[in-house]
Design a protein around this motif. Sequence first.
Motif, PDB file in Angstrom:
ATOM      1  N   CYS A   1       0.577  -0.837   0.028  1.00  0.00           N
ATOM      2  CA  CYS A   1       0.199  -0.092  -0.201  1.00  0.00           C
ATOM      3  C   CYS A   1       0.824   1.196  -0.368  1.00  0.00           C
ATOM      4  O   CYS A   1       1.665   0.799   1.128  1.00  0.00           O
ATOM      5  CB  CYS A   1      -0.796  -0.061   1.130  1.00  0.00           C
ATOM      6  SG  CYS A   1      -1.780   2.040   1.452  1.00  0.00           S
TER       7      CYS A   1
ATOM      8  N   CYS B   1      -0.479   7.961  -0.973  1.00  0.00           N
ATOM      9  CA  CYS B   1      -1.530   7.564  -2.313  1.00  0.00           C
ATOM     10  C   CYS B   1      -2.473   8.326  -2.633  1.00  0.00           C
ATOM     11  O   CYS B   1      -2.658   9.343  -1.632  1.00  0.00           O
ATOM     12  CB  CYS B   1      -2.324   6.394  -1.806  1.00  0.00           C
ATOM     13  SG  CYS B   1      -3.769   5.834  -2.938  1.00  0.00           S
TER      14      CYS B   1
ATOM     15  N   THR C   1      -6.508   7.166  -2.067  1.00  0.00           N
ATOM     16  CA  THR C   1      -7.080   7.054  -0.960  1.00  0.00           C
ATOM     17  C   THR C   1      -8.613   5.517  -0.975  1.00  0.00           C
ATOM     18  O   THR C   1      -9.301   6.397  -1.069  1.00  0.00           O
ATOM     19  CB  THR C   1      -7.613   7.662   0.236  1.00  0.00           C
ATOM     20  OG1 THR C   1      -7.106   6.549   1.634  1.00  0.00           O
ATOM     21  CG2 THR C   1      -8.380   7.832   0.160  1.00  0.00           C
TER      22      THR C   1
ATOM     23  N   CYS D   1      -9.864   4.695   1.175  1.00  0.00           N
ATOM     24  CA  CYS D   1     -10.350   5.054   3.048  1.00  0.00           C
ATOM     25  C   CYS D   1     -11.570   6.071   2.323  1.00  0.00           C
ATOM     26  O   CYS D   1     -11.680   6.856   3.765  1.00  0.00           O
ATOM     27  CB  CYS D   1      -9.658   5.309   4.119  1.00  0.00           C
ATOM     28  SG  CYS D   1      -7.844   3.901   3.814  1.00  0.00           S
TER      29      CYS D   1
ATOM     30  N   LEU E   1      -9.062   7.890   9.265  1.00  0.00           N
ATOM     31  CA  LEU E   1      -7.915   8.053   8.017  1.00  0.00           C
ATOM     32  C   LEU E   1      -7.976   9.029   8.765  1.00  0.00           C
ATOM     33  O   LEU E   1      -8.333  10.846   8.632  1.00  0.00           O
ATOM     34  CB  LEU E   1      -8.480   8.288   6.258  1.00  0.00           C
ATOM     35  CG  LEU E   1      -7.423   8.999   5.771  1.00  0.00           C
ATOM     36  CD1 LEU E   1      -6.605   8.016   5.101  1.00  0.00           C
ATOM     37  CD2 LEU E   1      -8.219   8.856   4.418  1.00  0.00           C
TER      38      LEU E   1
ATOM     39  N   GLY F   1      -2.988  10.970   5.979  1.00  0.00           N
ATOM     40  CA  GLY F   1      -3.074   9.847   5.150  1.00  0.00           C
ATOM     41  C   GLY F   1      -3.080   8.195   5.538  1.00  0.00           C
ATOM     42  O   GLY F   1      -2.682   7.565   4.715  1.00  0.00           O
TER      43      GLY F   1
END
Length: 315
Positions: free
Chosen positions: A14, A19, A22, A24, A74, A78
């Motif tokens: 991941c 990222c 995300t 999330c 979250l 991040g």
Amino acid sequence: MRLIGPEDLRDFRCLAGSCRHTCCRGWEIDVDEESVRRYRSVGGAIGKRLRENLVTGADGTHFRLDAEERCPFLNREGLCDLILELGEDSLCQICRDHPRFRNCFTDHVEIGLGLVCEAAALQTVNREEPLRMTILEDDREREEVPEEEKALTGSCQALLALAQNRTLPLARRMEIIREAAGVPACPVTRETLERFLKLEVLDPAWPEWLRTLAGHLEEAWLPEAMEKPAEQLLCYLLCRHLPGTLEDGAYAERVLFCLLSLELICRVATVLPLEGKAALAEAARLFSGEIEYSDENIGCILDALSETLEDSFGE
């Protein structure tokens, strides 16, 4: 039962705080019953946060998203507060699995990495060697496999071999796959884009790129430098979508879906403000999130391709 997947599946990592897209945020995160029981027994401040953010309804339990549709765990860097506080083993099943997908057969399960994940898309297009599926786990127990399933598995393996024949240009390999599956050519056209624009919209950026693409359909979409990453995407599409034939019998439609999807991804990549593999990975991510994660959208596309096949065979 065997678990079969790409040789490099265990190399997946991941991107976490790096990222740009995300997983999330923007997705309802279902929490399995076992995790719910664990979460309700966690102590301290993190346990209190867990219990405050579990929502149970008729369809099960999920995390309560905030006003920005972010998972409540979250953080602004991040990163996942659950992992930071309790470790990766604390994640619920869906978070542990993502972005993995599974196709279940009688005697084995095939696993792969969904391209909706930025890291998975980049890993796929950056793979230099041909995709190799290997046995990741094996309990040595075997079941008798139905003939229909054996036939489909054989067909899938044959198409993968055709897709990976690097002695031929990828466009020619796609033609041979069409011939082997007995399906007509189905290129991306303005009509194709219009059909895609009528589908359920999950990310507003996707239809905007399709509208941009409409003005560039006369341009080349598969430069020689992109043949290897495009091959990897084609193999991914075949592995992910052909097994669905066991449920709906739509083998020909699914072959067409894979070929059409590859061309669409490659074409979208040509109009993105990125270059090379980065553009291809981003186009694949957009496509996957918009199409592969919507059963409704996939169903509509397969129905349209069924009409294409009927018209072709009726001529």
